[in-house]
Write a protein that holds these residues in place. Structure first.
Motif, PDB file in Angstrom:
ATOM      1  N   CYS A  99       0.824  -1.212   0.000  1.00 56.17           N
ATOM      2  CA  CYS A  99       0.000   0.000   0.000  1.00 56.17           C
ATOM      3  C   CYS A  99       0.854   1.257   0.000  1.00 56.17           C
ATOM      4  N   GLY A 100       2.096   1.142   0.459  1.00 60.45           N
ATOM      5  CA  GLY A 100       2.989   2.282   0.489  1.00 60.45           C
ATOM      6  C   GLY A 100       2.814   3.187   1.686  1.00 60.45           C
ATOM      7  N   GLU A 154       0.290  -9.464   0.756  1.00 58.79           N
ATOM      8  CA  GLU A 154       0.030  -8.605  -0.391  1.00 58.79           C
ATOM      9  C   GLU A 154      -1.025  -7.546  -0.084  1.00 58.79           C
ATOM     10  N   THR A 155      -1.983  -7.872   0.778  1.00 60.68           N
ATOM     11  CA  THR A 155      -3.059  -6.936   1.110  1.00 60.68           C
ATOM     12  C   THR A 155      -2.845  -6.375   2.503  1.00 60.68           C
ATOM     13  N   CYS A 156      -2.816  -5.069   2.597  1.00 55.86           N
ATOM     14  CA  CYS A 156      -2.649  -4.422   3.898  1.00 55.86           C
ATOM     15  C   CYS A 156      -3.962  -4.535   4.678  1.00 55.86           C
ATOM     16  N   ARG A 157      -3.883  -5.068   5.901  1.00 47.90           N
ATOM     17  CA  ARG A 157      -5.080  -5.275   6.722  1.00 47.90           C
ATOM     18  C   ARG A 157      -5.170  -4.286   7.876  1.00 47.90           C
ATOM     19  N   THR A 180      -9.695  -2.699   5.722  1.00 44.93           N
ATOM     20  CA  THR A 180      -8.651  -3.037   4.752  1.00 44.93           C
ATOM     21  C   THR A 180      -8.162  -1.767   4.080  1.00 44.93           C
ATOM     22  N   CYS A 181      -6.866  -1.525   4.182  1.00 46.24           N
ATOM     23  CA  CYS A 181      -6.271  -0.341   3.530  1.00 46.24           C
ATOM     24  C   CYS A 181      -6.068  -0.657   2.060  1.00 46.24           C
ATOM     25  N   SER A 182      -6.731   0.116   1.195  1.00 51.52           N
ATOM     26  CA  SER A 182      -6.601  -0.119  -0.250  1.00 51.52           C
ATOM     27  C   SER A 182      -5.706   0.903  -0.920  1.00 51.52           C
ATOM     28  N   GLY A 183      -5.198   1.845  -0.136  1.00 49.33           N
ATOM     29  CA  GLY A 183      -4.343   2.876  -0.715  1.00 49.33           C
ATOM     30  C   GLY A 183      -5.120   4.061  -1.240  1.00 49.33           C
ATOM     31  N   LEU A 184      -6.478   3.957  -1.323  1.00 53.78           N
ATOM     32  CA  LEU A 184      -7.297   5.076  -1.786  1.00 53.78           C
ATOM     33  C   LEU A 184      -7.980   5.681  -0.576  1.00 53.78           C
ATOM     34  N   TYR A 185      -7.617   6.889  -0.248  1.00 57.72           N
ATOM     35  CA  TYR A 185      -8.103   7.485   0.979  1.00 57.72           C
ATOM     36  C   TYR A 185      -9.371   8.296   0.754  1.00 57.72           C
ATOM     37  N   THR A 186     -10.241   7.816  -0.122  1.00 53.60           N
ATOM     38  CA  THR A 186     -11.549   8.439  -0.325  1.00 53.60           C
ATOM     39  C   THR A 186     -12.581   7.352  -0.520  1.00 53.60           C
ATOM     40  N   PHE A 187     -13.817   7.657  -0.245  1.00 49.80           N
ATOM     41  CA  PHE A 187     -14.889   6.709  -0.504  1.00 49.80           C
ATOM     42  C   PHE A 187     -16.099   7.480  -0.999  1.00 49.80           C
ATOM     43  N   ARG A 188     -17.000   6.780  -1.630  1.00 48.35           N
ATOM     44  CA  ARG A 188     -18.221   7.387  -2.142  1.00 48.35           C
ATOM     45  C   ARG A 188     -19.404   6.949  -1.301  1.00 48.35           C
ATOM     46  N   LEU A 189     -20.298   7.889  -1.085  1.00 50.42           N
ATOM     47  CA  LEU A 189     -21.506   7.574  -0.330  1.00 50.42           C
ATOM     48  C   LEU A 189     -22.510   6.870  -1.230  1.00 50.42           C
TER      49      LEU A 189
END
Length: 397
Positions: A351-352, A367-370, A388-397
């Protein structure tokens, strides 16, 4: 009636006479300027011994002679104000590309306005101070657009060659705006010689000195004009190419010889595979791993195709570290596995953003950051917990 007719005829005669005198004066002036131009070029050629087949053609000096004729006949005009440049007007000439002549006051006004505008634009669009923008501002020649710094704004009237300040304009046998002395400016290409024309507008002509010069390939040596000493003999180059096996087949040319394109059958670096290739591509790698025994006698080379001496020593000999790299072991046999140190791994995850929190381990980290994190929506008004950290620090409602 006869008196009026006689007076009228007399007036026509006087007018014709004045016109003839005017045309005669202009003709004499033009002839004098032409003679002056010819005498300048004659002295130039006399000083440099021109009677050889390698002499420059008249076309080579057409530009400078055009400047001379325009200057001597008063045909020069300022591109900024579009007014004629008189012999008594202070001038400035571009020394980069066009060599055009401008009124000194016109080019000063042009340069100041252009550099001030450039500084203003830089200070408003770039993260620099006004002082820095003012120091780096440039202005361009109105004709050829050559760039000059603000410190190069002309402030003084010099002759064309730059030796004399405020040259006199009352000598009819000297070109206007010229000091009348030998130009003596260094000629182009840094040949070491200087211009022998009298102080003149426009570019200096090619160097006419006679020198010994070789062609590009070096087979022929000839006495040529210094300005034309770089030449091709039009025969085959025949220089040894970089492969050290074949010779260049191109016509005598400038610069490096092209790569060798002779085709042949060559082996790859490890010698396991043969292919037909051009000579310049004969050092190629196949897709077969090396698999040669290493110096330890216990492991095989895992590198790709390479030269025989490229295997190197066994990478498992000498200093070795545990998988996480925190503990160093020396003197261990290359076939013995390094023990785990028991400390936290600490390697960066895919994820960096987070590091591996497991104990020192062999193999790849997860491989997957938990890691459990809080993520914000795009506008930043809402946050929620994500397991779960996906590396994208935004989400949609």
């Amino acid at each position: 009636m006869s008196i009026a007719a006689g007076a009228k005829q007399q007036s026509f005669t006087d007018s014709d006479s004045d016109s003839d005198h005017s045309q005669s004066g202009e003709s004499n002036s033009a002839r004098r300027h032409t003679d002056l131009s010819n005498s300048i070029f004659k002295s130039y050629f006399d000083l440099t011994a021109t009677t050889t087949s390698a002499s420059p053609s008249p076309h080579d000096l057409s530009k400078i002679q055009s400047f001379l004729n325009s200057s001597s006949s008063g045909a020069l005009s300022c591109l900024i104000c579009l007014e004629r440049i008189r012999p008594s007007d202070p001038t400035w000439s571009c020394g980069s590309l066009c060599f055009d002549v401008f009124h000194l006051l016109c080019i000063q006004s042009w340069a100041r306005q252009a550099s001030d505008l450039a500084a203003l634009r830089a200070s408003t669009r770039l993260p620099i101070t006004s002082q820095k923008a003012d120091e780096t501002a440039i202005w361009n020649c109105p004709k050829c657009r050559s760039a000059y710094s603000k410190s190069q704004i002309p402030r003084t009237y010099f002759c064309f060659c730059g030796k004399l300040e405020s040259p006199p304009n009352d000598n009819p046998w000297i070109l206007p705006h010229s000091c009348g002395e030998v130009c003596n400016r260094p000629l182009k290409n840094n040949c070491g010689h200087f211009c022998l024309l009298l102080c003149h507008p426009g570019p200096c002509p090619p160097c006419p000195k006679l020198v010994k010069a070789s062609c590009y390939c070096g087979k022929i040596e000839d006495v040529r004009r210094c300005g034309y000493k770089v030449y091709s003999c039009n025969s085959r180059c025949n220089k040894l190419l970089g492969c050290k096996s074949h010779k260049c087949k191109e016509i005598c040319h400038d610069g490096e010889c092209p790569p060798c394109h002779e085709r042949g059958v060559y082996r790859c670096l490890c010698g396991k595979k043969e292919e037909e290739k051009e000579c310049c591509e004969r050092d190629f790698r196949c897709e077969i791993p090396c698999k040669k025994p290493l110096s330890c006698g216990k492991h095989l080379c895992e590198k790709g195709c390479h030269s025989p001496e490229g295997c190197g020593g066994c990478p498992l000999q000498g200093k070795r570290t545990c998988p996480c790299g925190k503990r160093v072991h020396e003197g261990m046999a290359c076939d013995v596995a390094v023990p785990l140190c028991g400390d936290t791994c600490g390697k960066m995850l895919s994820c960096g953003f987070h590091k591996c929190h497991e104990r020192c381990h062999r193999g790849q980290c997860a491989e997957t950051c938990r890691m459990v994190v809080f993520k914000s929506c795009r506008c930043g008004s809402l946050k929620k917990e994500v397991k779960t950290c996906s590396g994208l620090y935004t989400f949609r409602l």
